[in-house]
Design an enzyme around this catalytic site. Structure first.
Site, short mmCIF file in Angstrom:
data_model
loop_
_atom_site.label_atom_id
_atom_site.label_comp_id
_atom_site.label_asym_id
_atom_site.label_seq_id
_atom_site.Cartn_x
_atom_site.Cartn_y
_atom_site.Cartn_z
N GLU A 20 0.82 -1.21 0.00
CA GLU A 20 0.00 0.00 0.00
C GLU A 20 0.85 1.26 0.00
O GLU A 20 0.57 2.21 -0.73
CB GLU A 20 -0.94 -0.04 1.20
CG GLU A 20 -1.97 -1.16 1.09
CD GLU A 20 -2.68 -1.48 2.38
OE1 GLU A 20 -3.50 -2.41 2.38
OE2 GLU A 20 -2.42 -0.81 3.40
N ILE A 46 -6.36 3.52 4.00
CA ILE A 46 -6.37 2.29 3.22
C ILE A 46 -6.45 1.10 4.18
O ILE A 46 -5.82 1.10 5.24
CB ILE A 46 -5.09 2.17 2.37
CG1 ILE A 46 -4.92 3.40 1.49
CG2 ILE A 46 -5.11 0.91 1.52
CD1 ILE A 46 -3.60 3.45 0.74
N CYS A 47 -7.25 0.10 3.82
CA CYS A 47 -7.26 -1.16 4.54
C CYS A 47 -7.68 -0.98 6.00
O CYS A 47 -8.74 -0.41 6.28
CB CYS A 47 -5.87 -1.79 4.41
SG CYS A 47 -5.77 -3.54 4.80
N SER A 48 -6.85 -1.41 6.93
CA SER A 48 -7.20 -1.36 8.36
C SER A 48 -6.98 0.00 8.99
O SER A 48 -7.33 0.21 10.16
CB SER A 48 -6.39 -2.41 9.12
OG SER A 48 -5.01 -2.24 8.91
N CYS A 105 -10.16 3.04 1.11
CA CYS A 105 -9.88 1.93 0.19
C CYS A 105 -9.89 0.60 0.94
O CYS A 105 -9.47 0.53 2.10
CB CYS A 105 -8.50 2.16 -0.44
SG CYS A 105 -7.90 0.84 -1.50
#
Length: 476
Positions: free
Chosen positions: A306, A392-394, A439
């Site tokens: 990422e 992004i993500c977590s 995201c």
């Protein structure tokens, strides 16, 4: 069993994940194994468990059906009666000045997720290598230390002049020639098939693909315009935008179809066609009268893919990107042991103004980002001044904890969605709500970066950047 445990206990702590992966394969060869062993391992302060790879862990030939990876959701106890031990898969990924960073990092990250022992080797005199978009990676070893080792796979990233630097490295040429002669796996992506492998004579009688800008260099009757081409031991692909597909294919050839399917799920590639790419709510104008300034804070454990993917793509669009380390040093060790040199320390940019702050995922990295008082202050000021921010993500967990998802629609990695109750979670890969952009993560990261470019500069520039990546861009 006792001999196996004795051999593992004799290894230094830096090799724990490799030993654990070998143990898992030995104790339960019949069950499907992912990278949970390395994925869940808490990063030590020095983050050195991929450094100094042991030269004795090698396989005399590739075993395509080996299954040496542990599912993240697997909870079944190991079968301690099994006595079969599979060799650890060993992979060489070389880098040089101007190597394409997305390709190098995506390959290393995914293959390590799959349980392979990946050696990131520098063909330069030093281990710190500046790549094509300005990212500096710290290699594990010098290529000279790899000359007497046997690898199950040698995979070459592209980029210019990186592919030329690889081509001119005699040690790497010797290693790769031997790889091909002994019918072990080798591969190349982007410019590397045409610029590196072709002069070495390693494309003979093999159909090959490469980046569209270099395909004219390939023999016409052997060149194919596909995203992925497998010709016996050789695998080639077109560019950064096809690198996820390329890397997962390499996983399948090393570990088998089940392993590649599991990795696809881990990367969120299995549902990519089932969810929309992008949704936008409460649309606002992001354009500014200067070059947009973007801050990406990173810490030990931040998700390598990422971070590097976003930095690479945004810099292609000429955004001014600053990668800031929350650690005491500029060198930060990512989620899968890839060492990146940040541009600055977070404390040195605390008084700067950024048009956008992007938080990467990676659970261990998120834990460290959450504890930064400087970052909390920056985020608070960012929102209070109406500037843009994203996760992004977590990393959506950080935004929630700071109250920055309130009354906002967002997306996040499926594994943490249940922790974001009370927020309007949208299933798309990328979600924009006013000045917030989020995201799902990993394979959706290119879409995220292109969405940022489109918000600042419009779809024309985003489409142009996507073309260079060999990535299909859709305005909606």
């Amino acid at each position: 069993m006792s001999s196996l445990m004795a051999s593992i206990s004799s290894l230094p702590p830096s090799n724990f994940p490799a030993a654990a992966t070998t143990a898992a394969a030995a104790l339960r060869p019949a069950l499907f194994v992912s990278a949970a062993i390395t994925h869940r391992w808490k990063l030590p302060p020095t983050c050195n468990f991929y450094s100094n790879p042991p030269k004795t862990l090698s396989s005399p030939s590739h075993i395509r059906t080996a299954t040496s990876v542990v599912s993240i959701t697997e909870t079944t106890p190991l079968n301690t009666e099994a006595e079969v031990s599979l060799p650890l898969k060993k992979v060489l990924i070389p880098i040089g000045y101007g190597t394409e960073e997305m390709e190098a990092v995506i390959m290393v990250n995914i293959l390590r997720k799959a349980g392979a022992h990946v050696v990131l080797a520098s063909v330069e005199p030093q281990l710190e290598v500046k790549l094509s978009g300005g990212t500096i990676l710290v290699a594990d070893v010098s290529i000279s230390e790899c000359s007497d080792q046997i690898f199950d796979l040698v995979a070459l990233p592209g980029g210019m002049p990186g592919s030329v630097r690889l081509r001119d490295c005699k040690t790497l040429e010797s290693i790769t020639r031997k790889q091909a002669e002994e019918k072990r796996l080798y591969g190349a992506i982007c410019a590397a098939p045409a610029v590196t492998l072709l002069p070495w004579g390693l494309l003979k009688r093999k159909k090959t693909t490469c980046h569209p800008a270099f395909i004219h260099k390939l023999p016409t009757f052997r060149a194919v315009k596909t995203n992925l081409q497998i010709s016996e031991e050789l695998t080639t692909s077109r560019g950064p935008g096809t690198c996820f597909q390329f890397s997962v294919s390499l996983v399948e050839q090393l570990f088998g179809e089940n392993a590649s399917m599991e990795i696809g799920k881990l990367l969120l590639m299995d549902t990519a066609d089932e969810v929309s790419r992008k949704e936008e709510f409460n649309e606002v104008d992001w354009t500014v009268d200067h070059t947009p300034r973007v801050l990406i804070p990173i810490a030990n454990g931040s998700e390598d893919i990422e971070v590097v993917t976003v930095v690479d793509i945004l810099r292609r669009a000429k955004l001014n990107v600053t990668v800031a380390s929350l650690e005491k040093t500029l060198t930060v060790c990512g989620s899968h042991g890839i060492k990146t040199v940040a541009d600055d320390l977070i404390k040195n940019v605390a008084e700067s103004i950024f048009d956008l702050i992007i938080l990467p995922g990676g659970l261990h990295g998120v834990d460290r980002l959450q504890k930064s008082k400087i970052l909390k202050k920056l985020l608070k000021e960012q929102v209070s001044n109406g500037r843009k921010y994203g996760g992004i993500c977590s990393s959506s967990l950080i935004l929630q904890k700071q109250g920055l998802l309130q009354d906002k629609k967002a997306t996040a990695h499926p594994s943490i969605v249940s922790k974001l109750e009370g927020n309007a979670i949208v299933g798309s890969q990328v979600v924009i709500d006013g000045g917030l952009i989020t995201c799902r993560g990993l394979s959706s990261t290119p879409e995220f970066a292109l969405a940022v470019i489109a918000k600042f500069f419009g779809h024309g520039r985003a489409k142009s950047v996507a073309s260079g990546l060999v990535y299909e861009y859709r305005a909606v």
